[in-house]
Design an enzyme around this catalytic site. Structure first.
Site, mmCIF file in Angstrom:
data_model
loop_
_atom_site.group_PDB
_atom_site.id
_atom_site.type_symbol
_atom_site.label_atom_id
_atom_site.label_comp_id
_atom_site.label_asym_id
_atom_site.label_seq_id
_atom_site.Cartn_x
_atom_site.Cartn_y
_atom_site.Cartn_z
ATOM 1 N N ASP A 1 0.828 -1.207 0.000
ATOM 2 C CA ASP A 1 0.000 0.000 0.000
ATOM 3 C C ASP A 1 0.865 1.262 0.000
ATOM 4 O O ASP A 1 1.601 1.522 0.952
ATOM 5 C CB ASP A 1 -0.882 -0.060 1.266
ATOM 6 C CG ASP A 1 -1.973 0.980 1.268
ATOM 7 O OD1 ASP A 1 -1.992 1.827 0.373
ATOM 8 O OD2 ASP A 1 -2.805 0.927 2.195
ATOM 9 N N ASP B 1 -10.715 4.151 -0.817
ATOM 10 C CA ASP B 1 -11.308 3.150 0.078
ATOM 11 C C ASP B 1 -12.833 3.079 -0.053
ATOM 12 O O ASP B 1 -13.510 4.100 -0.138
ATOM 13 C CB ASP B 1 -10.987 3.495 1.537
ATOM 14 C CG ASP B 1 -9.535 3.203 1.858
ATOM 15 O OD1 ASP B 1 -8.749 2.992 0.924
ATOM 16 O OD2 ASP B 1 -9.195 3.199 3.051
HETATM 17 C C1 GAL Z 1 -5.488 2.272 3.058
HETATM 18 C C2 GAL Z 1 -5.998 1.131 2.212
HETATM 19 C C3 GAL Z 1 -6.943 0.318 3.050
HETATM 20 C C4 GAL Z 1 -6.217 -0.201 4.257
HETATM 21 C C5 GAL Z 1 -5.569 0.952 5.024
HETATM 22 C C6 GAL Z 1 -4.659 0.459 6.136
HETATM 23 O O1 GAL Z 1 -4.623 3.019 2.287
HETATM 24 O O2 GAL Z 1 -6.644 1.650 1.088
HETATM 25 O O3 GAL Z 1 -7.487 -0.741 2.296
HETATM 26 O O4 GAL Z 1 -5.256 -1.136 3.855
HETATM 27 O O5 GAL Z 1 -4.804 1.754 4.175
HETATM 28 O O6 GAL Z 1 -4.082 1.501 6.849
#
Ligand code: GAL
Length: 723
Positions: A454, A517
C-alpha cells in the site's frame, strides 16, 4: 422537615408528569435513522470525525451529516420549539503529513469516507495533489481540477409543510439560526439538500458535502420524548435467494490454479455436501499429496512447467461428484481472482491474532468449500521498531505469527500480509522502505502467501509523477518476493494512480486497487465498482482490477463493528457487480457475526462461478440510463453473465422537500421494470435465461427480457443461445 421533604417530592413528581418543559439534543436521539447517501450522521462531529466548525465557529454540540440528509421525528404532539444553528462545515483539506492517517482510530477507514471526496476519495484523507493522476475509475481526481462546492439548503418541515428553510448556503457562510414553534405538530422532518453543482451523477449532485445541525434541540412537554422514525428502505426487503446447500457432493470453484515451480503448495479442493466427504485424485504430480478426508493438497509444486489436469472425485454417503481442476505450473499466480477475507473492514487497526484465528475457523468451516482461500491481515500487525539488525517483527497482538500461519495452512487456507513501500503504512505502522528484501524474507519464513502493498507514506519519498516513479517501489518489492521460498500473490494498492491497470502486470502485480477506500454506503459502491468502465481490457487470468473489498456483514474500522449500512438489495448489487468485474473477492466483516443473509451472499456457487470463470474477462457497461445500468461479460462456456442494476438515487431527483419524506411510513414499491434488449449484448435468436441468485431457469426468450429490479438492486442472469 418531614413536611418539607414531602412537598419537594410532590413538586418533583408533578414536574415529571405534567407540563414541565424538557429538551433533548438532536445528538442524543437515534442518529442511525438519519437517511444519508454518504457516511453516517455523527453526534458532535462531522461525518469525517472532525469538530463541527461553521464559518470559524466551533460547535461542541450538534449533528454532522452528509448531503442529502433526511430525518423524521415523531413529536407525539408534545413539542414546543425546535432550535438549531445550521450551515455547511468548514472544510479542512488536510494534506496530511506523509504517513499520517486517522485509520483505525476512526469509525471510518482512512481516506475520509463520508464522501468528502467526490468519487471515493483517496486514502490518507487528503486531496493528494499531484499524487492522484487523472483517470482513476474510482474517482481519483485529475490533479488541479477546481473543486466546485455545492450550495446546500436546510429545511424544517412539520406535518407535510415547510415551516423554515435556510435558503441557499455555502461553505464559509455564517450559521443560520432556526428557532421555530412546533406546538401541535405530530411529525417533524429535518432535511438538507444540495442545490447546485455542475453536471449530475456521482461526484456532483449528492456530494457528501458536510453539513451540521449545530446546538440542535427539541423542547417538549410531557413524558414521551420525541423519537426518530425509520425512513430508510420501507419497501420489501429481499430474502435469502441462494438455495440451501445440497447434501449431495459437489465440486465448486475455482477450476484452475496457478503455481510456480518447486515452491510450497497449498490448495483445498472446494467441495460441499453432507459430511464426511472423501476426496480422491487420479494422478497427482510428484511432490504433492492429498489428504483424502479434507481435500487439502499440499507439498511442493512440480519442477516441470506445464498444465496438470487433476481428475477429482468427491463422495459421501449420498453420492459421487467428479470434475477436473487444472494445475498450471508456470510464472503466473491468481489465475482466477483471489477469494478470501481481509481484516481491514472488520476492525481496522484493532486486528489481533485471536480475531484472525476466529476468522480462520469460520472460513474453514463454512466458506472453504465454496473456494474462499485467503486469510489476510491488513494494517496493524507491526511492532513499533525494527530489531537491531533491522528485522520487522510483530506487535504484542501477534505474539505467535508463525503459529498462526501454521494454523491457517493446517486448514488448507493461505496467509496474507500487508505493508507499505514507504517508511510508514497508512495506519502509521512501520513500512518496508529500504528493508524490502529483508521484509520479504521474513514473510517467507512466516509462510506468507499474499502481500497487499500500500503506497501510503511512499509519497514522502516520491511524488509519483511519472510512470517510472509509480512503478519503482512495486518493482523493488516484486524482485524481493521472487527471492523468497514462497508463491506470494502480489496485490498492489495505490488507489489507481497513473492508470495502474495499464502497467500493474508489468511489475508482476496480480491485482491492483483502482479506487480509494470503499465504505458501506451506496454512494461508495457507485464510486468504486460502477466506475470500472475503462479498464476491462487490461484484465486476464493472473491480473485483476480491484475496486476494494466487500462491505457486507458486520463492518467497521474500529474495534466495534456494526451491520453494514447497505440495504439487502445494495448488498446483492455489490456482490453481483464484483463477481461480474472479476474483482478479487475479499470479505471484510467480523466473521464471528456472520449471519445467514451474509452467508447466502458468499456461498452462491453460481454467482461465485461468474467471478471465478476461467476465461477471466471483466464485465463491461453495456447500457446506461438515468437510473439503471446493464453490465455483461463473456463466460468460458460461450454464455454471458448479465447484471441489470437499478442504480437510481433515493429521491429520484425529487425537488419538493415535502415529497422527500415518506410521512406515513408506507411500504413503498421500490422496484422498476427494466427491459433488456438482447441486441445490445450482440445476441440474436432465442436465449435461455437463468437467474443466478435463485439458481432457477426462467425460460427461453426472444429478442428481449423484462425484469423487475428493486431500487439499488440487481437481476443477475446467465444468458445462453438455445440450439
Ligand atoms: C489504506 C488502504 C486500506 C487499508 C488501510 C490500512 O490506504 O486503502 O485498504 O489497507 O490503508 O491503513
Amino acid at each position: 422537615m418531614k413536611h418539607l421533604v414531602l412537598i419537594w417530592c410532590v413538586i418533583l413528581l408533578c414536574s415529571f408528569t405534567v407540563g414541565e418543559e424538557k429538551s433533548i439534543w438532536l445528538g442524543d436521539m437515534d442518529l442511525s435513522q438519519f437517511d444519508l447517501e454518504t457516511g453516517q450522521a455523527m453526534k458532535n462531529q462531522t461525518t469525517r470525525g472532525d469538530t463541527i466548525i461553521i464559518a470559524g465557529t466551533i460547535y461542541q454540540n450538534g449533528v454532522g451529516v452528509g448531503v442529502p440528509a433526511k430525518y423524521l421525528i415523531d413529536l407525539n404532539s408534545s413539542g414546543s420549539r425546535f432550535y438549531a444553528e445550521v450551515g455547511a462545515c468548514d472544510r479542512k483539506f488536510r494534506a496530511r503529513p506523509a504517513g499520517t492517517a486517522t485509520a483505525g482510530a476512526n469509525q471510518q477507514p482512512a481516506g475520509g469516507p463520508g464522501g468528502e471526496m467526490p468519487g471515493g476519495g483517496a486514502p490518507g484523507g487528503a486531496m493528494l495533489g499531484g499524487a492522484m493522476p487523472s483517470g482513476a475509475p474510482g474517482g481519483a481526481m485529475p490533479f488541479g481540477t477546481p473543486r466546485v462546492m455545492p450550495t446546500i439548503e436546510f429545511f424544517v418541515l412539520g406535518d407535510k409543510k415547510v415551516i423554515w428553510s435556510s435558503g441557499p448556503m455555502k461553505t464559509g457562510d455564517k450559521a443560520k439560526v432556526v428557532d421555530v414553534e412546533i406546538g401541535g405538530i405530530k411529525k417533524l422532518a429535518l432535511i438538507v439538500v444540495s442545490q447546485s453543482v455542475s453536471g449530475s451523477g456521482p461526484g456532483a449532485g449528492p456530494f457528501g458535502s458536510m453539513a451540521a445541525w449545530g446546538n440542535a434541540k427539541i423542547t417538549y412537554t410531557g413524558n414521551v420524548a420525541p423519537k426518530a422514525l425509520p425512513l430508510k428502505a420501507i419497501g420489501e426487503e429481499p430474502k435469502i435467494l441462494t438455495p440451501k446447500e445440497s447434501d449431495l457432493p459437489k465440486i465448486n470453484h475455482p477450476k484452475v490454479i496457478g503455481a510456480t515451480p518447486e515452491k510450497p503448495f497449498i490448495f483445498t479442493i472446494p467441495a460441499t455436501g453432507k459430511k464426511p466427504l472423501q476426496f480422491a485424485i487420479d494422478k497427482l504430480p510428484n511432490g504433492l499429496k492429498l489428504d483424502g478426508s479434507t481435500g487439502i493438497i499440499s507439498g511442493t509444486s512440480p519442477a516441470q512447467k506445464g498444465t496438470y489436469t487433476l481428475n477429482i472425485l468427491v463422495k459421501n454417503s449420498l453420492g459421487v461428484a467428479k470434475d477436473k481442476i487444472e494445475l498450471k505450473v508456470g510464472n503466473l499466480l491468481a489465475l482466477t481472482p483471489p477469494m478470501g477475507w481481509n481484516s481491514w473492514n472488520a476492525g481496522g487497526m484493532s486486528v489481533d491474532q485471536v480475531k484472525i484465528r476466529a476468522a480462520v475457523d469460520v472460513i474453514s468451516d463454512k466458506l472453504r468449500g465454496h473456494g474462499w482461500a485467503f486469510v489476510n491481515i491488513d494494517d496493524g500487525w507491526q511492532a513499533d521498531k525494527r530489531t537491531d539488525d533491522g528485522e520487522l517483527f510483530t506487535n504484542q497482538k501477534f505474539s505467535d505469527i508463525k503459529g498462526m500461519s501454521d494454523y491457517i495452512h493446517s486448514k488448507g487456507l493461505r496467509f496474507g500480509i500487508y505493508s507499505s513501500p514507504g517508511p510508514r503504512t497508512c495506519g502509521q505502522a512501520l513500512g518496508s522502505y529500504q528493508h524490502e528484501l529483508q521484509d520479504a524474507m521474513t514473510w517467507g519464513s512466516w509462510g506468507v502467501d499474499y502481500l497487499k502493498y500500500d503506497w501510503c507514506s511512499y509519497r514522502s519519498i516520491s511524488a509519483g509523477n511519472t510512470l517510472e516513479e509509480l512503478e519503482k517501489p512495486y518493482k523493488i518489492m516484486q524482485d524481493a518476493l521472487v527471492k523468497t521460498n514462497r508463491d506470494i500473490v502480489y496485490s498492489l494498492c495505490q488507489y489507481g494512480m497513473g492508470d495502474v491497470w495499464k502497467w500493474g502486470a508489468d511489475v508482476n502485480g496480480n491485482s491492483w486497487r483502482t479506487t480509494g477506500d470503499i465504505t458501506d454506503n451506496w454512494r461508495s459502491i457507485l464510486n468504486t465498482g460502477f466506475k470500472q468502465t475503462n479498464n476491462a481490457d487490461y484484465v486476464n487470468p493472473g491480473h485483476w482490477n480491484d475496486p476494494d473489498m466487500l462491505v457486507i456483514g458486520s463492518v467497521g474500522w474500529s474495534a466495534k463493528t456494526l451491520p453494514t449500512k447497505l440495504t439487502k438489495d445494495e448488498q446483492y448489487a455489490h456482490v453481483s457487480l464484483w463477481s461480474l468485474l472479476s474483482s478479487p473477492l475479499l470479505i471484510g466483516c467480523d466473521m464471528t457475526k456472520l449471519d445467514d443473509f451474509t452467508l447466502g451472499l458468499v456461498t452462491n456457487d453460481e454467482v461465485i462461478g461468474i467471478n471465478q470463470d476461467i476465461l477471466g474477462h471483466q464485465a463491461k457497461l453495456i447500457t446506461k440510463g438515468d437510473d439503471y445500468q446493464v453490465w455483461a461479460k463473456d463466460l468460458a462456456d460461450g454464455s454471458k453473465a448479465v447484471g441489470i442494476f437499478y442504480t437510481g438515487t433515493t429521491d429520484g431527483g425529487e425537488k419538493d422537500p415535502v415529497k422527500m419524506i415518506n410521512w406515513d411510513q408506507q411500504k413503498v414499491d421500490t422496484s422498476k421494470l427494466i427491459n433488456l434488449d438482447f441486441s445490445t449484448l450482440g445476441l440474436s435468436g432465442k436465449q435461455a435465461v437463468r437467474n443466478l441468485w435463485s439458481q432457477k431457469d426462467l425460460g427461453t426468450f426472444d429478442g428481449k427480457f423484462e425484469t423487475k429490479v428493486n431500487q439499488h438492486g440487481v437481476t443477475l442472469l446467465k444468458i445462453k443461445a438455445t440450439k
